[in-house]
Design a protein around this motif. Structure first.
Motif, PDB file in Angstrom:
ATOM      1  N   VAL A   1     124.410 121.669  24.739  1.00 18.69           N
ATOM      2  CA  VAL A   1     125.258 120.532  25.090  1.00 18.69           C
ATOM      3  C   VAL A   1     124.469 119.489  25.861  1.00 18.69           C
ATOM      4  O   VAL A   1     123.651 119.819  26.717  1.00 18.69           O
ATOM      5  N   ARG A   2     124.708 118.233  25.499  1.00 24.32           N
ATOM      6  CA  ARG A   2     124.155 117.119  26.271  1.00 24.32           C
ATOM      7  C   ARG A   2     125.272 116.537  27.129  1.00 24.32           C
ATOM      8  O   ARG A   2     126.371 116.277  26.651  1.00 24.32           O
ATOM      9  N   VAL A   3     124.958 116.371  28.407  1.00 27.82           N
ATOM     10  CA  VAL A   3     125.932 115.865  29.371  1.00 27.82           C
ATOM     11  C   VAL A   3     125.479 114.505  29.874  1.00 27.82           C
ATOM     12  O   VAL A   3     124.345 114.352  30.326  1.00 27.82           O
ATOM     13  N   ARG A   4     126.356 113.527  29.747  1.00 27.49           N
ATOM     14  CA  ARG A   4     126.076 112.179  30.263  1.00 27.49           C
ATOM     15  C   ARG A   4     126.629 112.106  31.676  1.00 27.49           C
ATOM     16  O   ARG A   4     127.846 112.117  31.884  1.00 27.49           O
ATOM     17  N   LEU A   5     125.734 112.077  32.657  1.00 28.39           N
ATOM     18  CA  LEU A   5     126.139 112.021  34.054  1.00 28.39           C
ATOM     19  C   LEU A   5     126.514 110.593  34.449  1.00 28.39           C
ATOM     20  O   LEU A   5     126.038 109.624  33.852  1.00 28.39           O
ATOM     21  N   GLY A   6     127.399 110.484  35.437  1.00 30.59           N
ATOM     22  CA  GLY A   6     127.757 109.177  35.973  1.00 30.59           C
ATOM     23  C   GLY A   6     128.915 108.488  35.294  1.00 30.59           C
ATOM     24  O   GLY A   6     129.375 107.439  35.747  1.00 30.59           O
ATOM     25  N   VAL A   7     129.404 109.082  34.186  1.00 23.67           N
ATOM     26  CA  VAL A   7     130.530 108.485  33.458  1.00 23.67           C
ATOM     27  C   VAL A   7     131.575 109.555  33.204  1.00 23.67           C
ATOM     28  O   VAL A   7     131.303 110.554  32.530  1.00 23.67           O
ATOM     29  N   THR A   8     132.779 109.353  33.732  1.00 16.17           N
ATOM     30  CA  THR A   8     133.902 110.265  33.509  1.00 16.17           C
ATOM     31  C   THR A   8     134.848 109.647  32.493  1.00 16.17           C
ATOM     32  O   THR A   8     135.137 108.448  32.556  1.00 16.17           O
ATOM     33  N   THR A   9     135.326 110.466  31.540  1.00 16.98           N
ATOM     34  CA  THR A   9     136.240 109.957  30.517  1.00 16.98           C
ATOM     35  C   THR A   9     137.547 110.752  30.530  1.00 16.98           C
ATOM     36  O   THR A   9     137.635 111.826  31.116  1.00 16.98           O
TER      37      THR A   9
END
Length: 305
Positions: A78-86
């Motif tokens: 899994v790739r996790v994009r930090l700093g952005v909550t959806t």
């Protein structure tokens, strides 16, 4: 006079399908069922449309044993994009909050990951198939309704950091059934103080099946063989249904024991394991089904072909 509907082929086996991006698990399954002209088909654990990877498709008698794969451990990359909550904890949702990620180091990420190893309580996301008073949570979420959910106990067996280049990190996750990787990513981001969501997800293993040990089959491969109208070519892609239980011990039965067991009776088998579930075979190595060792040492049939 009504014509009888074609019941389909009585084909049996397990297809290790590499589900493509954008398809729901059910759409992928229905394509496989159509290509095989199979009478019965089922999959073993849904993948979101944005996820790719292993979707074991059980055909014919294999559907009787699909529950054992549903209960099996899973592996994900899994790739996790930090700093952005959806809203959905993945890239399909609307952005709720954006937070700077400066200062997040690899050392800090590794420290946080340690907190999620072992048994943890996880709150099912609103965008999930969990039911609340008979309704799927995702249907309520689409109406803007949020309801109280109860945490569920899950196991994170391994959580390895493959790449750390904020705002993105890549993880290898080995977890128990019922784990929501989207929620795990969101919780890791929360612990880091910046939030996060899943930007890419691939399932690499289910129970005994693993991407590093065996190739998965693409929809395109199945479609190409179906166009050639060669059932033998399609069937060659299928694994025997007992491979789903390959991590269990096997028990070979005498002719008499096999007869009585198939009548639903518990039988005594010399040198059988002392507990747990076992694979059952007759004297000619034909797979009969699944048995359970009772307290008195007998083998009780649990699920037979």
């Amino acid at each position: 006079m009504l014509r009888r509907r074609n019941p389909g082929r009585p084909v049996t086996g397990i297809l290790l399908l590499d589900k493509p991006l954008g398809l729901t698990s059910n759409d992928a399954l229905q394509r496989v069922k159509r290509y095989y002209r199979a009478a019965k088909a089922g999959h073993t654990g849904s993948l979101d449309p944005l996820a790719t990877g292993l979707l074991p498709c059980c055909l014919g008698d294999s559907t009787k044993f699909s529950a054992f794969l549903l209960d099996a451990d899973k592996r994900y990359r899994v790739r996790v994009r930090l700093g952005v909550t959806t809203t959905t904890a993945d890239a399909e949702g609307e952005v709720v909050e954006t937070v700077p990620v400066e200062g997040i180091t690899e050392e800090r990420v590794r420290q946080v990951l340690l907190q999620f190893l072992g048994g943890i309580d996880q709150l099912p996301p609103m965008y999930s198939a969990v039911k609340h008073q008979g309704q799927r949570l995702y249907k309520l979420a689409r109406q803007g309704i949020e309801v109280e959910r109860q945490p569920r106990r899950i196991q994170i067996h391994a959580l390895d950091l493959l790449d750390c280049a904020p705002p993105e990190i890549e993880l290898d996750v080995h977890c128990s059934k019922g784990t929501y990787v989207r929620t795990l990513a969101e919780d890791i981001g929360r612990e880091l103080g910046c939030g996060g969501h899943v930007s890419a997800l691939r399932r690499t293993g289910v129970g005994p099946y693993d991407e590093t040990a065996m190739p998965f089959v693409s929809i395109e491969q199945v479609a190409a063989l179906a166009e050639e109208e060669t059932p033998a070519g399609l069937d060659a892609l299928l694994l025997p249904l007992d491979t789903a239980l390959g991590h269990w011990p096997s028990v070979r039965l005498s002719a008499d024991a096999a007869f009585y067991l198939q009548q639903g009776q518990a039988v005594l088998v010399p040198q059988a394991p002392t507990e747990g579930l076992v694979r059952l075979y007759d004297q000619s190595s034909r797979f009969l089904g699944v048995g359970e060792i009772l307290d008195d040492g007998k083998v009780q049939p649990k699920r037979l072909i």
